[in-house]
Design a protein around this motif. Sequence first.
Motif, PDB file in Angstrom:
ATOM      1  N   UNK A  93      31.830  54.669  48.798  1.00 56.19           N
ATOM      2  CA  UNK A  93      30.605  54.795  48.015  1.00 56.19           C
ATOM      3  C   UNK A  93      29.462  55.302  48.881  1.00 56.19           C
ATOM      4  N   UNK A  94      29.525  54.963  50.153  1.00 53.00           N
ATOM      5  CA  UNK A  94      28.496  55.472  51.037  1.00 53.00           C
ATOM      6  C   UNK A  94      28.620  56.976  51.187  1.00 53.00           C
ATOM      7  N   UNK A  99      25.891  57.223  37.905  1.00 55.24           N
ATOM      8  CA  UNK A  99      25.022  56.204  37.295  1.00 55.24           C
ATOM      9  C   UNK A  99      24.509  56.696  35.940  1.00 55.24           C
ATOM     10  N   UNK A 125      29.490  44.827  36.210  1.00 52.30           N
ATOM     11  CA  UNK A 125      29.888  46.198  35.891  1.00 52.30           C
ATOM     12  C   UNK A 125      31.391  46.326  35.690  1.00 52.30           C
ATOM     13  N   UNK A 161      33.146  53.401  41.511  1.00 50.35           N
ATOM     14  CA  UNK A 161      32.009  52.519  41.267  1.00 50.35           C
ATOM     15  C   UNK A 161      30.820  52.909  42.137  1.00 50.35           C
ATOM     16  N   UNK A 162      29.626  52.599  41.660  1.00 52.66           N
ATOM     17  CA  UNK A 162      28.428  52.846  42.468  1.00 52.66           C
ATOM     18  C   UNK A 162      27.812  51.506  42.828  1.00 52.66           C
ATOM     19  N   UNK A 163      26.877  51.478  43.776  1.00 51.08           N
ATOM     20  CA  UNK A 163      26.262  50.196  44.102  1.00 51.08           C
ATOM     21  C   UNK A 163      24.865  50.095  43.503  1.00 51.08           C
ATOM     22  N   UNK A 164      24.608  50.931  42.497  1.00 47.58           N
ATOM     23  CA  UNK A 164      23.320  50.874  41.816  1.00 47.58           C
ATOM     24  C   UNK A 164      23.457  49.915  40.643  1.00 47.58           C
ATOM     25  N   UNK A 165      22.723  48.798  40.685  1.00 50.15           N
ATOM     26  CA  UNK A 165      22.797  47.859  39.579  1.00 50.15           C
ATOM     27  C   UNK A 165      22.558  46.436  40.009  1.00 50.15           C
ATOM     28  N   UNK A 166      22.391  45.555  39.032  1.00 49.37           N
ATOM     29  CA  UNK A 166      22.044  44.164  39.323  1.00 49.37           C
ATOM     30  C   UNK A 166      23.155  43.421  40.054  1.00 49.37           C
ATOM     31  N   UNK A 167      24.376  43.916  39.932  1.00 48.69           N
ATOM     32  CA  UNK A 167      25.487  43.266  40.635  1.00 48.69           C
ATOM     33  C   UNK A 167      25.172  43.115  42.117  1.00 48.69           C
ATOM     34  N   UNK A 168      24.511  44.140  42.658  1.00 48.06           N
ATOM     35  CA  UNK A 168      24.207  44.126  44.085  1.00 48.06           C
ATOM     36  C   UNK A 168      23.294  42.956  44.433  1.00 48.06           C
ATOM     37  N   UNK A 169      22.443  42.583  43.508  1.00 48.18           N
ATOM     38  CA  UNK A 169      21.547  41.441  43.752  1.00 48.18           C
ATOM     39  C   UNK A 169      22.287  40.119  43.649  1.00 48.18           C
ATOM     40  N   UNK A 191      25.525  39.590  43.996  1.00 40.49           N
ATOM     41  CA  UNK A 191      26.687  39.447  44.866  1.00 40.49           C
ATOM     42  C   UNK A 191      26.480  38.432  45.992  1.00 40.49           C
ATOM     43  N   UNK A 195      36.057  48.666  44.134  1.00 40.63           N
ATOM     44  CA  UNK A 195      35.292  47.937  43.155  1.00 40.63           C
ATOM     45  C   UNK A 195      34.410  46.881  43.819  1.00 40.63           C
ATOM     46  N   UNK A 236      33.098  47.117  46.515  1.00 40.10           N
ATOM     47  CA  UNK A 236      32.197  47.825  47.393  1.00 40.10           C
ATOM     48  C   UNK A 236      30.716  47.500  47.261  1.00 40.10           C
ATOM     49  N   UNK A 237      30.164  47.663  46.067  1.00 37.37           N
ATOM     50  CA  UNK A 237      28.721  47.561  45.968  1.00 37.37           C
ATOM     51  C   UNK A 237      28.237  46.209  46.480  1.00 37.37           C
ATOM     52  N   UNK A 238      28.938  45.180  46.106  1.00 39.00           N
ATOM     53  CA  UNK A 238      28.541  43.856  46.519  1.00 39.00           C
ATOM     54  C   UNK A 238      28.855  43.658  47.990  1.00 39.00           C
ATOM     55  N   UNK A 261      29.178  45.508  50.542  1.00 42.16           N
ATOM     56  CA  UNK A 261      28.413  46.179  51.581  1.00 42.16           C
ATOM     57  C   UNK A 261      27.114  45.450  51.884  1.00 42.16           C
ATOM     58  N   UNK A 280      17.197  49.811  44.488  1.00 49.43           N
ATOM     59  CA  UNK A 280      18.355  50.568  43.987  1.00 49.43           C
ATOM     60  C   UNK A 280      19.066  49.786  42.883  1.00 49.43           C
ATOM     61  N   UNK A 281      19.153  48.470  43.105  1.00 47.51           N
ATOM     62  CA  UNK A 281      19.895  47.680  42.121  1.00 47.51           C
ATOM     63  C   UNK A 281      19.145  47.605  40.791  1.00 47.51           C
TER      64      UNK A 281
END
Lengths: 163, 560
Positions: free
Chosen positions: A4-5, A16, A90, A144-152, A154, B6, B8-10, B12, B38-39
């Motif tokens: 993804x990077x 996205x 997601x 998958x992308x890392x843009x989204x609330x999931x990143x928060x 996680x 899948x 990944x996003x989390x 990283x 970004x999120x």
Amino acid sequence: MKRSCDYTLGQTTFLVTLRTLIGWHFLYEGLAKLANPDWSSAAYLLDSKGVMSGFFHSLTYKPSLLHTVDFLNKWGLVLIGLGLILGLFTRISVFSGIVLLALYYLSHPPFPGLVFSVPAEGSYMIVNKTLIELSALLVLYVFPTRIGLDALLAPLFKKKSQR
Amino acid sequence: MEEKDQKNPAGEGQENKETGKEKETLSGKQMKRRDILKSLATVPVLGVFAWGYYKKRRYDQIIKKVIRDEVGMEYAPPVMSSTPVSGKQLRLGIVGFGIRGPQLMEAAGFLHPAKVDKLREAAEKNPRDKRYQEFMKQEDLNIVFNGVCDVFDIHAQEAMETAANVKRQGTDAKLPDNVKRYRTYQEMMAADDIDAVIIAAPDHWHAPITIEAARHGKHVYCEKPMTWTLPEAYAVRREVKKAGIAFQLGHQGRETESYIKAKEAVEKNLLGKINLIEVTTNRNDPNGAWVYPIHPKASPKNIDWKQFIGQAPWHDFDLKRFFRWRCWWDYSTGLSGDLFTHEFDAINQILEMGIPQYASGSGGIYYFQDGRTVYDVQQEIFEYPDRDMTLLYSATLASSKNRGKVLMGHDGYMELGSTLNVYADRRSDRYKKLIENGDIKPDVPIYSYVPGRKNPDAITTATEQYFAGRGLLYTYRGGKRVNTTHLHIKNWLEAIRKKTQPSCNIDRGFEEAITNLMGVIAMREGKRVEWDYDKEQIVDLKPIPEKLQETNLKPIEYLG
């Protein structure tokens, strides 16, 4: 992991965008049904044709079962829509979307010889927009992308699971 | 591999934190902030969505309100009498148990045990088949059948077994033995243990049996058409009124929700001045053309042929005539009596226009050239000059192209079936402004009513329109489909118990009979027939009955 990077800005942007647009479509389909107190999937299910039609017809036999199907469909569309737009849960949203679209596709497969009550707005043979939207979700599933609330969220999950 | 991706996003973001504790410096915080931004990148999309959704909903609601204000129709289902059955048990008899007789008894709650078995088996095989369930759930009308009468022994036997099946059981149960078979309707009418009768005998028997029943004070539910000849129409009306019985004519359409809504729409002047009404019959199969099966065991030995003929012109024993009597003027009035009368009564219920001033028509035998004398394609025109209106009946037994019922007015038109749709006319004066503004679209109904639906709306989607038109909508929702014949019988029984007028009473019956016969005489004589409202008779009729008498009429004793 690196992958993804490795996305270029353009790749990330349009992945996205794709996810958001499909989410938008799901969300409005769900809300439109919720807003209409008389909406029911009964007529749509009864109009099903093809190999799976027996199953779809059977969903209408019992009012209680039909109510459940209607409920799951309406709220499923809304939640999947929100999930895709926000990038929240997601993975499960994309997966549920694929399942739902597969059901729609199988209930009204645009195969030669099958004619449905509602005429299609375009011309389709085997491939229709439902199948294309389904395929688009498959793309999102594998890219998958890392843009989204999931990143928060996680880190929270991660911390919990570490304890 | 996909699985890994899948996470990944989390994953990283996590890594950063775990490995970079010491590095939690300004740059670390910046990274975090960037991650947060970004999120949240797609969240504003929801704002745009909400704005769009609000706009769209508001537009839809404004349009709905404009139409509602203009149309002024109630969107709730009509109030239908559905009071629970009360009062004492009524004792019934039935005359005629061919095709309609069993249907009427089923609607009254009585089904032959063998048929109960069949329905039960069908329901077990196919869960979509709700007939058994619906029959078992059908409201108990608190009646018994004490007597049956049919001139064919096998049908009479089946009628007795049906009447005895009070508990709606299959063949495994033992039936009580209390139902009497009468050889003649006169004997039945004289019986003490019968309060009311259902008449489902052939058309040429409707009047004689009704009159006999009235004279014995029995209440009558009579199948349509009310009478087979003109003189009988007067005689039936006179005798029914004299006896003061509850008389119900078998136009079960009176209980149809959409017809009641249609009346409301006409009263609210949605269509403007109605000038033309088109009603139709579109059948295309032998059964629809009355080529009914002939019972394999039927013979002169088990059919009282002389009684079947009755007042009709004599003809030697003929199984075709016995089982397919509708094909001959000798016993019926063809398409007109069998099917136009239903259409007429539906329109009469909505417009209350009664008997027309003029009738004309023509017809022919174009497809079923099987020895019948009644037409298989015909058209009748009924004119109402005082209302500036014409009712047109167009029928074929050899094409099933569905044409429905249409009421046409200057401001709009109405398509009427089990569902109801009202459209604005594109040249309407009343809706002119709304059409110009785009609030009303001439190809989208301004009002539609789908029975069983809670809130019929002015705006329905194209999808819904398609389903509704095919009767697919809401069939299984909310569970219950109601048999209109059941409601019609219930309405009659209520009238008997409460001494009120049934929904299709003798006055409506008289209008039906006269209109039907005016049309039939016009077609057969090839002339325009006129009704004199003051004298209540057909103008200049004299030459007509004489000629009709040569072909199919014998004077009956109670004309007078």
